[in-house]
Design an enzyme around this catalytic site. Structure first.
Site, short mmCIF file in Angstrom:
data_model
loop_
_atom_site.label_atom_id
_atom_site.label_comp_id
_atom_site.label_asym_id
_atom_site.label_seq_id
_atom_site.Cartn_x
_atom_site.Cartn_y
_atom_site.Cartn_z
N SER A 105 4.02 -0.15 -0.14
CA SER A 105 2.51 -0.70 0.41
C SER A 105 1.77 0.75 -0.13
O SER A 105 2.06 1.74 -0.31
CB SER A 105 2.59 -1.07 1.66
OG SER A 105 1.84 -1.63 2.11
N ASP A 116 -2.32 -11.48 -2.73
CA ASP A 116 -1.64 -10.67 -1.40
C ASP A 116 -2.60 -10.27 -0.53
O ASP A 116 -3.68 -9.30 -1.32
CB ASP A 116 -1.17 -9.00 -2.17
CG ASP A 116 -0.78 -8.24 -1.49
OD1 ASP A 116 -0.97 -7.89 0.04
OD2 ASP A 116 -0.05 -7.10 -1.87
N HIS A 126 2.40 -9.89 0.24
CA HIS A 126 2.44 -8.39 0.13
C HIS A 126 4.19 -7.63 0.12
O HIS A 126 3.68 -6.54 -0.40
CB HIS A 126 1.88 -8.06 1.18
CG HIS A 126 1.27 -6.21 2.05
ND1 HIS A 126 1.10 -6.13 0.10
CD2 HIS A 126 1.87 -4.89 2.20
CE1 HIS A 126 0.85 -4.47 0.14
NE2 HIS A 126 1.48 -4.31 1.65
#
Lengths: 403, 262
Positions: B94, B216, B244
């Site tokens: 991320s 996602d 995610h």
């Protein structure tokens, strides 16, 4: 005929439970949900099937769910009491608390995730109030801390000031002791040898001396008188400068004329080549310090003798009338330059034109201090013809206490 | 202060070549617990928490330093210098994918390659660029964080007490995982979702693997392709995993994609 009530069975419990039920496939899509949930969010069973949990959340809720609760669910297989906001078909927000649990097969593969949903409108309001209260408490605490900080600063400053005052008091005390020692040394150690010198000269007076001897003794007498005056002035200066001030011993009913006459006599003896004219009109005794008035007169006259031309007389006038005592000493001679005039009554100001340069420049300063001590004034006028110093004091005024 | 304490660094594994894992916004280094052990035989595995997350030293947090991703990238470089990392494999999830990108530019030679899991150089749409969110939506997220930290974070502590199904997730988890100071969480969210690191991508001096999930909502396939296109040397692998966090939901897929890349 009334229809019989529906039987209490599991199917009905699931559909009409007092909470919402939802089951998700491994890919997160809704496979089953109950009527209670459908009613809350305003979608039918068919509409909800195939939707994802995300679709019932705001964008912000989605992000947070995905970054916090989805990982939690994966990590521990369940989550409890997670606060979410569902968005209903009519866009209203429904605050809920959700519990979730993963259902896995024997191999550990995820079958589905079951979620139970409770409405939490009141609870959320309560949380918000708690939060507000906490925020307020924190603000109050910060204010208190700020207040304490300034308080501490103020206390620290006050303590510092106090310490400084105490230090300067201690210095003051030290200085006072030093002053007393200095004055004692001056008074005692300088005066004693002078006294024995003076005694010796007086003894010589009784002897049969040659005319030359007589002249030398007179000169010696003048020198000891002047030296005694200098010591007095230095002592007084030391007292005033070191904070003691000039000490006055005021008495009632002082006959001033004999005091002035004695001063004039002494100085006549010490300066036989000078002419001193006097004119005294002092009808009544005064309230003053006898010794100091004598010292003042001696300083003024000594000053005039030092700076005046020998060809003209020095005139000393004193009279008491209209509630005022006035003493003036006048001599002919070079006028006092304006630059000296400005500082005439400051210590260590010495004339430049006089024949006698061995004074300390303290005489007029001490005289002005004595004048002040008696609530009077000392003023100087100087022209090409003559220089006059005039001392005035009230006959009935209260003398000024020394600083 | 040593970054070992500041960032709660843990080192394991039997290999000599270092592999360092960085967690994203939300949780802490536990995000890697299903992936990192797979590399313990061949690598020296380094895990850490960003300052403000997990068991990092909260007193090291300052709004000034961590007001931009550069502050986090500086920490990563400091960690690399302290551990004398050379030719390491960086694995970032991320927002940490971009933190790794920045560190690779700042410290040439420290990393041999980057593995970027669900990267996004910018979350907010911008002209032709589709980050996936409007500015208003991100503002709403930040507002909701400010509005309801009890729901979001304080309530997390009791929520993760006890763990009957998976006892291997011990007590340490209940105390740190996904628990964040509400104020820091809010600032980290702002830094993360307001960031724009698109300009850094072409400057990356090492090869990279982009791991992209389906479905996602945080970093879409479109964004993953953007990252892949703008990196000088990269491979894009589209995983079957959804969501995610493939490192949690599909660790095996992540591990095998990494192995074939390395």
């Amino acid at each position: 005929m009334a229809t019989p009530p529906p039987p209490e069975d599991l199917e009905d419990l699931y559909e009409h439970a007092p909470c919402g039920y939802m089951s998700l496939q491994p890919d997160g899509r809704i496979v089953k949900c109950n009527a209670t949930l459908c009613a809350w969010v305003g979608y039918s069973h068919d509409e909800l099937h195939g939707k994802r949990l995300h679709d019932l959340l705001s964008v912000a809720g989605r992000i947070f769910f995905e970054t916090h609760f989805a990982p939690l669910l994966r990590m521990q297989g369940y989550f409890d009491e997670v606060a979410l906001d569902f968005i209903a078909r009519d866009s209203t927000k429904i605050p809920v608390l959700a519990n979730a649990m993963e259902r896995r097969d024997d191999q550990g593969a995820l079958l589905f995730t079951r979620i139970t949903i409770f409405k939490a409108t009141d609870r959320r309001r309560y949380e918000r109030e708690l939060l507000e209260a906490r925020t307020n408490a924190q603000t109050a605490q910060r204010e208190l801390q700020a207040l304490n900080a300034t308080l501490e600063t103020r206390i620290r400053r006050a303590v510092e000031e106090r310490l400084q005052i105490e230090e300067s008091l201690a210095r003051e005390r030290q200085l006072a002791e030093l002053r007393e020692q200095f004055i004692a040394i001056l008074g005692h150690d300088l005066r004693n040898p002078l006294a024995s010198l003076d005694g010796g000269i007086r003894m010589l007076h009784g002897e049969n001396l040659s005319p030359q001897g007589e002249r030398v003794v007179k000169l010696l007498q003048g020198s000891t008188l002047r030296m005694s005056g200098l010591i007095d002035n230095i002592l007084d200066f030391a007292r005033t400068q070191l904070g003691g001030g000039i000490a006055l011993k005021i008495e009632d009913d002082v006959e001033v004329q004999p005091v002035l006459e004695q001063v004039v006599d002494e100085l006549r003896t010490a300066t036989p080549d000078a002419t001193i004219e006097t004119e005294f009109t002092i009808p009544a005794p005064m309230r003053c310090d006898r010794i100091r008035i004598g010292q003042l007169a001696s300083n003024l006259l000594g000053n005039a003798l030092a700076h005046g031309h020998r060809t003209s007389p020095v005139r000393v006038r004193a009279n008491a009338a209209d509630g005022e005592f006035v003493l003036s000493v006048t001599n002919a001679g070079e006028p006092i330059p304006p630059s000296t005039m400005e500082r005439l009554f400051q210590p260590f100001v010495r004339g430049t034109s006089g024949r006698n340069q061995d004074g300390l420049g303290l005489g007029l300063y001490i005289a002005s201090e004595i004048a002040r001590g008696h609530g009077g004034t000392l003023e100087a006028e100087s022209t090409a013809e003559e220089t006059r110093l005039t001392f005035c004091m009230p006959l009935t005024g209260n003398p000024v206490e020394p600083d | 202060m040593s970054s070992v304490e500041r960032n709660n660094i843990t080192i394991s594994g039997n290999g000599s070549r270092p592999m360092i894992f960085a967690h994203g916004f939300g949780c802490d280094q536990n995000m890697w617990r299903f992936v990192a052990p797979a590399f313990a035989d061949d690598f020296k595995v380094v895990l850490f928490d960003h300052v403000g997350a997990g068991r990092s030293d909260l007193s090291a947090y300052s709004s000034e330093k961590y007001g931009s991703l550069a502050g986090y990238a500086d920490d990563l470089v400091e960690i690399g210098e302290e551990l004398e990392l050379r030719d390491a494999v960086f694995v970032g999830h991320s927002v940490s994918a971009m933190i790794g990108v920045m560190a690779s530019i700042k410290a040439p030679g420290m990393f041999e390659s980057l593995v970027l899991v669900g990267p996004s150089p910018r979350y907010i749409d911008d002209a032709d660029y589709r980050g996936g969110f409007s500015r208003a939506e991100i503002e709403e997220l930040l507002d909701s964080l400010a509005d309801n930290p009890m729901g979001w974070s304080a309530a997390m502590a009791p929520a993760i007490m006890g763990n009957p199904d998976r006892p291997e997730l011990g007590e340490e988890l209940t105390n740190s995982f996904c628990r964040t100071d509400p104020d820091i969480a809010q600032e980290f969210a702002r830094v993360t979702f307001m960031s724009d690191s698109r300009g850094d991508l072409p400057k990356v001096p090492v090869r990279a693997l982009v791991l992209q999930c389906r479905d996602d909502i945080i970093a879409s396939e479109q964004v993953g392709e953007y990252v892949h296109r703008h990196l000088p040397e990269s491979q894009l692998v589209l995983l079957n995993a959804t969501g995610h966090c493939p490192n949690l939901s599909a660790p095996d897929e992540v591990i095998s994609a990494m192995r074939s890349f390395l």
